[in-house]
Design a protein around this motif. Sequence first.
Motif, PDB file in Angstrom:
ATOM      1  N   MET A   1       0.835  -1.197   0.000  1.00 28.44           N
ATOM      2  CA  MET A   1       0.000   0.000   0.000  1.00 28.44           C
ATOM      3  C   MET A   1       0.871   1.250   0.000  1.00 28.44           C
ATOM      4  SD  MET A   1      -3.109  -0.891  -0.231  1.00 28.44           S
ATOM      5  CE  MET A   1      -4.033   0.546   0.280  1.00 28.44           C
TER       6      MET A   1
ATOM      7  N   LYS B   1       2.055   2.018  -3.439  1.00 29.63           N
ATOM      8  CA  LYS B   1       0.999   2.096  -4.439  1.00 29.63           C
ATOM      9  C   LYS B   1       1.216   3.268  -5.382  1.00 29.63           C
ATOM     10  CE  LYS B   1      -4.021   1.985  -4.691  1.00 29.63           C
ATOM     11  NZ  LYS B   1      -5.254   1.972  -3.889  1.00 29.63           N
ATOM     12  N   TYR B   2       1.657   4.386  -4.840  1.00 28.42           N
ATOM     13  CA  TYR B   2       1.931   5.582  -5.629  1.00 28.42           C
ATOM     14  C   TYR B   2       3.377   5.991  -5.369  1.00 28.42           C
ATOM     15  CZ  TYR B   2      -3.156   5.513  -5.511  1.00 28.42           C
ATOM     16  OH  TYR B   2      -4.473   5.128  -5.590  1.00 28.42           O
TER      17      TYR B   2
ATOM     18  N   LYS C   1      -2.692  11.126  -7.584  1.00 24.83           N
ATOM     19  CA  LYS C   1      -3.404  10.112  -6.810  1.00 24.83           C
ATOM     20  C   LYS C   1      -3.675  10.559  -5.385  1.00 24.83           C
ATOM     21  CE  LYS C   1      -3.663   7.627 -10.355  1.00 24.83           C
ATOM     22  NZ  LYS C   1      -4.928   7.584 -11.050  1.00 24.83           N
TER      23      LYS C   1
ATOM     24  N   GLU D   1       1.254   7.457  -9.674  1.00 26.08           N
ATOM     25  CA  GLU D   1       1.478   6.029  -9.924  1.00 26.08           C
ATOM     26  C   GLU D   1       2.783   5.774 -10.670  1.00 26.08           C
ATOM     27  OE1 GLU D   1      -2.546   3.468 -10.366  1.00 26.08           O
ATOM     28  OE2 GLU D   1      -2.126   4.849 -12.000  1.00 26.08           O
TER      29      GLU D   1
END
Length: 139
Positions: free
Chosen positions: A34, A37-38, A74, A103
């Motif tokens: 997590m 994630k970005y 994001k 991302e």
Amino acid sequence: MKNTRRKFISTAAALTAGTAVASAMPTLIKSTAMNNKYPIVHHVFFWLKNPGSIEDRDKIITGLKTLRKIETIKELRIGVVASTEKRDVVDNSWAVSELMFFENLEGQASYQSHPIHQQFIKDCSHLWDKVVVYDAMDV
């Protein structure tokens, strides 16, 4: 008898600890995934032309909030200087910061030329004296 009992207890304790760690691993792996994630981080600091102007600071903040409409961003966090402990390693000379997560590099590059970003620069650049950007890739 005592040796066998102690051995059993220490083995049981080790197995229990091992089981606890093993069962926590999916959570740890998920948490790390997590966090990545970005992985592209874009952090920008703004110094105001009128350093004491709350009105100018708030105009930049309002302008930064418009950037949330850019689909490749994001996450977007906007901040002002916190009243933390004064230390030699802390730079609190800036007025506003933005912290963005993307991302991928293509998303960050797209943001740079996006019309909403260009409009923010057009509308607010007269308010700042200096801008410093730190781009990083999460590892």
